[in-house]
Design a protein around this motif. Structure first.
Motif, PDB file in Angstrom:
ATOM      1  N   GLN A 274      64.556  63.442  71.111  1.00 17.19           N
ATOM      2  CA  GLN A 274      64.700  64.976  70.895  1.00 17.19           C
ATOM      3  C   GLN A 274      65.954  65.342  70.569  1.00 17.19           C
ATOM      4  O   GLN A 274      66.504  66.309  69.131  1.00 17.19           O
ATOM      5  CB  GLN A 274      63.959  66.144  71.832  1.00 17.19           C
TER       6      GLN A 274
ATOM      7  N   GLU B   9      61.361  61.204  79.889  1.00 12.78           N
ATOM      8  CA  GLU B   9      62.698  60.837  79.548  1.00 12.78           C
ATOM      9  C   GLU B   9      62.944  60.334  78.013  1.00 12.78           C
ATOM     10  O   GLU B   9      63.821  60.741  77.311  1.00 12.78           O
ATOM     11  CB  GLU B   9      63.886  59.589  80.657  1.00 12.78           C
TER      12      GLU B   9
ATOM     13  N   ASP C 116      61.108  60.681  75.499  1.00 10.26           N
ATOM     14  CA  ASP C 116      60.802  61.644  74.760  1.00 10.26           C
ATOM     15  C   ASP C 116      61.628  62.804  74.453  1.00 10.26           C
ATOM     16  O   ASP C 116      62.652  63.298  73.766  1.00 10.26           O
ATOM     17  CB  ASP C 116      59.602  62.171  74.949  1.00 10.26           C
ATOM     18  N   ARG C 117      62.343  63.116  75.862  1.00 10.33           N
ATOM     19  CA  ARG C 117      63.991  63.708  75.767  1.00 10.33           C
ATOM     20  C   ARG C 117      65.189  62.743  74.403  1.00 10.33           C
ATOM     21  O   ARG C 117      65.407  64.053  73.947  1.00 10.33           O
ATOM     22  CB  ARG C 117      64.022  64.053  77.247  1.00 10.33           C
ATOM     23  N   ARG C 118      65.109  62.227  75.100  1.00  7.90           N
ATOM     24  CA  ARG C 118      66.558  61.548  74.393  1.00  7.90           C
ATOM     25  C   ARG C 118      65.735  61.555  72.835  1.00  7.90           C
ATOM     26  O   ARG C 118      66.797  60.941  72.203  1.00  7.90           O
ATOM     27  CB  ARG C 118      66.364  59.966  74.509  1.00  7.90           C
TER      28      ARG C 118
END
Ligand SMILES: Cc1ncc(COP(=O)(O)O)c(C=O)c1O
Length: 396
Positions: free
Chosen positions: A25, A19, A21-23
């Protein structure tokens, strides 16, 4: 076939780092430049003599075949000397050591060999994720052992319910501790050994941060406790002590039947670790005093820079005596992901939410010492300023 994950893997709780990493990105796609202090991957190069040992080994055709299952004798001997010196005892490399492609994989292999449905693994409430996830992947249950700041983040063994203890097979401990930076004492380790023996548990001590300690502290090995070798195994890693995270090498020492179990599992799924990496690791452990000292001194400078900046900003914080993290409380009333997202948006700084290390970390966040002191001091100042502008949930 349709690809679907097997049930225990599919049922794992969401991975907090994914999560995060997603943020990251999303922010980068929107054009933000981020200072990533979330990851614990050392930013400094592997010391040159270790790289030279790796290169020398890579050029030796005698090392181009499959490695022996237990490990290359040079690493096993060096590891036995290293942990033996630390513990004030001697180890038999042929029975009491196994070379590993990192402590993470070794811990997962050990749990893979030892636990399954119906078993309980006792995991520190604040923990490196593999302890819980490897157990859950085997269909075992995980029970979290409470840790409290006012007790120096030691494991509260008295809080483990009797019915849980009755099903427990393994107790995991980790000092120096990730994420808190907590250290422990020989007396506390002796309590863990006694407890494990009394309840027929395998005691797993993860010492991945064995060399990263400050202010004269020398983290004690579990094997400094008399008799621990019949109860415990201890994991060591080159990743942090020698800036070798990319080389994937470490070792485990201790109880021979547990090591045989790990080998029984691993020999069915892999070969362990490249022989070149093993010889590089042997060089590292043989020269630990000279090779680790500058690395530790650099982390100490970084720690002092961060904590100096936080104190100047008015935070009442005490620097950790070990590991490579600042473990810091979130402001009162602020939701964890709100704080992390706010730091990304407002300051361009990525920190790890304490939730990544278990629910017990929900009120905390972690900063890794993975940039130089000046960058970290500036980042700590900006984190403090930015969090001060974040109102508690109820006040917005
Ligand atoms: C407590 C702890 N154990 C083990 C590891 C991983 O060690 P290795 O790189 O040897 O797999 C880490 C990495 O961050 C860690 O924090």
């Amino acid at each position: 076939m349709s690809v679907s994950l097997v049930p225990p893997l599919a049922a794992l709780p969401p991975y907090v780092f994914a999560e995060l990493d997603r943020r990251k990105q999303v922010a980068r796609t929107a054009g933000r430049t981020l200072l990533d202090l979330g990851i614990g991957s050392p930013d400094q190069p592997t010391p040159a003599p270790i790289v030279a040992a790796l290169q020398g080994a890579a050029a030796d055709p005698a090392l181009h075949g499959y490695p022996p299952f237990r490990g290359h004798p040079r690493l096993l001997d060096a590891a036995a000397r290293y942990v033996g010196t630390r513990a004030g005892t001697t180890f038999d490399p042929a029975r009491e050591l196994v070379a590993l492609a990192g402590a993470k994989e070794g811990i997962a292999d050990l749990l893979g060999a030892l636990v399954g449905p119906g078993d309980v693994v006792l995991v520190p409430a604040l923990h490196y994720p593999v302890y819980a996830r490897a157990a859950l992947m085997r269909g075992a249950a995980v029970a979290y052992v409470p840790m409290r700041a006012d007790d120096g983040w030691q494991l509260d063994l008295d809080a483990i319910p009797g019915d849980v203890l009755a099903r427990a097979r393994v107790l995991i401990a980790n000092y120096p501790n990730n994420p808190t930076g907590a250290i422990t004492s020989p007396a506390s380790l002796a309590r863990l050994v006694d407890f494990a023996r009394a309840h027929a548990l395998l005691l797993v001590h993860d010492m991945a941060y064995a060399e990263l300690a400050y202010d004269g502290h020398v983290p004690p090995s579990i094997f400094a406790v008399p008799g621990a070798r019949t109860v415990a195994v201890e994991f060591h890693s080159c990743s942090k002590s020698f800036n070798m995270a990319g080389m994937r090498v470490g070792f485990v020492a201790g109880r021979p039947d547990a090591l045989d179990a790990l080998l029984a599992y691993r020999s069915n799924v892999g070969y362990g670790v490249s022989q070149s990496a093993q010889l590089a690791a042997a060089h590292a452990f043989d020269h630990v005093t000279t090779l680790a000292a500058p690395i530790v001194a650099e982390y100490a400078r970084r720690r002092d820079a961060i904590y100096g900046a936080l104190r100047t900003a008015g935070w009442d914080v005490t620097p950790p005596q070990a590991a490579m993290y600042a473990w810091l409380p979130l402001p009162e009333g602020v939701a964890p992901w709100d704080a992390v997202q706010h730091l990304i948006d407002d300051a361009g700084i990525v920190v790890t939410p304490g939730l990544a290390f278990g629910e017990a970390g929900a009120r905390w966040f972690r900063i890794s010492f993975v940039r130089d002191a000046a960058v970290l001091a500036d980042a700590a100042t900006r984190v403090a300023q930015s969090l001060a502008t974040l109102a508690p949930v109820g006040a917005r």
